[in-house]
Design a protein around this motif. Sequence first.
Motif, PDB file in Angstrom:
ATOM      1  N   GLY A  71      41.678  45.426  42.155  1.00 11.82           N
ATOM      2  CA  GLY A  71      40.502  45.619  42.993  1.00 11.82           C
ATOM      3  C   GLY A  71      39.585  46.659  42.384  1.00 11.82           C
ATOM      4  N   GLU A  99      38.038  50.005  46.972  1.00  7.57           N
ATOM      5  CA  GLU A  99      38.358  48.842  47.800  1.00  7.57           C
ATOM      6  C   GLU A  99      39.564  49.055  48.703  1.00  7.57           C
ATOM      7  OE1 GLU A  99      36.993  46.029  48.566  1.00  7.57           O
ATOM      8  OE2 GLU A  99      35.253  46.225  47.261  1.00  7.57           O
ATOM      9  N   ILE A 127      44.898  40.445  44.937  1.00  5.00           N
ATOM     10  CA  ILE A 127      43.506  40.822  44.695  1.00  5.00           C
ATOM     11  C   ILE A 127      42.888  41.270  46.004  1.00  5.00           C
ATOM     12  CG2 ILE A 127      41.225  39.982  44.011  1.00  5.00           C
ATOM     13  CD1 ILE A 127      42.548  38.231  41.948  1.00  5.00           C
ATOM     14  N   GLU A 146      39.661  42.715  48.058  1.00  4.39           N
ATOM     15  CA  GLU A 146      38.197  42.720  48.028  1.00  4.39           C
ATOM     16  C   GLU A 146      37.683  42.612  49.465  1.00  4.39           C
ATOM     17  OE1 GLU A 146      34.295  42.083  45.880  1.00  4.39           O
ATOM     18  OE2 GLU A 146      36.239  42.948  45.349  1.00  4.39           O
ATOM     19  N   ASN A 147      36.664  43.405  49.787  1.00  4.61           N
ATOM     20  CA  ASN A 147      36.049  43.356  51.118  1.00  4.61           C
ATOM     21  C   ASN A 147      37.079  43.512  52.239  1.00  4.61           C
ATOM     22  OD1 ASN A 147      33.420  43.022  50.112  1.00  4.61           O
ATOM     23  ND2 ASN A 147      33.697  40.810  49.933  1.00  4.61           N
ATOM     24  N   LEU A 183      42.481  38.661  49.017  1.00  3.98           N
ATOM     25  CA  LEU A 183      41.939  37.330  48.767  1.00  3.98           C
ATOM     26  C   LEU A 183      42.939  36.420  48.074  1.00  3.98           C
ATOM     27  CD1 LEU A 183      38.277  38.077  47.593  1.00  3.98           C
ATOM     28  CD2 LEU A 183      39.131  37.655  49.905  1.00  3.98           C
ATOM     29  N   GLN A 213      37.396  37.839  38.610  1.00  7.00           N
ATOM     30  CA  GLN A 213      36.005  37.441  38.815  1.00  7.00           C
ATOM     31  C   GLN A 213      35.913  36.114  39.569  1.00  7.00           C
ATOM     32  OE1 GLN A 213      33.576  39.311  38.341  1.00  7.00           O
ATOM     33  NE2 GLN A 213      33.943  40.688  36.628  1.00  7.00           N
ATOM     34  N   THR A 221      36.950  36.773  43.372  1.00  5.86           N
ATOM     35  CA  THR A 221      36.016  37.578  44.166  1.00  5.86           C
ATOM     36  C   THR A 221      34.659  36.908  44.327  1.00  5.86           C
ATOM     37  OG1 THR A 221      35.408  38.846  42.176  1.00  5.86           O
ATOM     38  CG2 THR A 221      37.137  39.758  43.599  1.00  5.86           C
ATOM     39  N   GLN A 222      34.273  36.053  43.377  1.00  5.40           N
ATOM     40  CA  GLN A 222      32.988  35.375  43.476  1.00  5.40           C
ATOM     41  C   GLN A 222      33.060  34.043  44.216  1.00  5.40           C
ATOM     42  OE1 GLN A 222      30.660  35.198  39.864  1.00  5.40           O
ATOM     43  NE2 GLN A 222      31.323  37.231  39.195  1.00  5.40           N
ATOM     44  N   PRO A 276      35.717  33.073  46.848  1.00  7.72           N
ATOM     45  CA  PRO A 276      36.925  33.135  47.690  1.00  7.72           C
ATOM     46  C   PRO A 276      37.186  31.859  48.481  1.00  7.72           C
ATOM     47  CG  PRO A 276      35.161  34.490  48.607  1.00  7.72           C
ATOM     48  CD  PRO A 276      34.723  34.093  47.231  1.00  7.72           C
TER      49      PRO A 276
END
Length: 275
Positions: A35, A39, A199, A201-202, A206, A260, A263-264, A266
């Motif tokens: 991450g 994060e 992973i 993220e946010n 994910l 990448q 995260t781009q 999901p």
Amino acid sequence: MITIKNLNFAYKRNRPVLEGLNIGLRPGHIYGLLGKNGEGKTTLLDLLVGQLFPVSGTCTVSDNIPSQRKADFLQKVFLLPEDVNLPDVTAAEYKQMYAAFYPTFREDLWTTCVKEFEIAVGDRLSKMSMGQRKKAAIALALSVHTPVLLMDEPTNALDIPSKAMFRKLVATCIEDDQTVVISTHQVRDLESLIDSVLILENHQILLDKGLDEVSGKLFFRLVAHGEPVLYVENTSAGLMGVGENKDNEHTDVYLELLFQAVTQNPGEIKRIFNN
């Protein structure tokens, strides 16, 4: 075994750090927790050792509730923080200070680690370089041999040969009865070491998959212009892409590209892994 169910955590109201986490981690695996900075990777590790408490949800580690900080639990888990603050003692004295608290401590692993890391055990830690101090802390973390081992950015401050030795020692010292989680944003440092990936993220996980499953669902290779992919970047060799593996291709997993792609995209990643 680490089990997290519907876990939420925030330092301030209305500013969540982790939301609705559900994770199950098993012995015999080395997990890479990936991450970006900020994060919540360190926060998650602190929750696992009971240094932080969930706002809601549950977290159990080796059948213990970490926040209770029972003595039996503390003997089963070890957290190597990113920033190590070591006492002003020799490396040998440092080992003696902490080994007594861990019934699982193994002198043979300590001997191997200090030899391979070229640590002068008679030297005072305060006189060592930052990299040498970090290697001493890693040596202790591997030597206590706890059922659960958590490492936060362990390769920070290590030079290239030391990073290679770190990977070798983890592969050598870790056994099938241990659960290992290594947090990093320097994903290349974990290539060829981990067998599962998380992973973050946010505020959410994910992806939580073994690399064998990842390589079965996704391909990582040079792609042609216009070929449908989840993520692509220019390299010296050409366009390197990640896409859905519909033809049972066998390719190595590249963690940076995987990060990448996840995260781009999901939503697409969720669809692919739920098929």
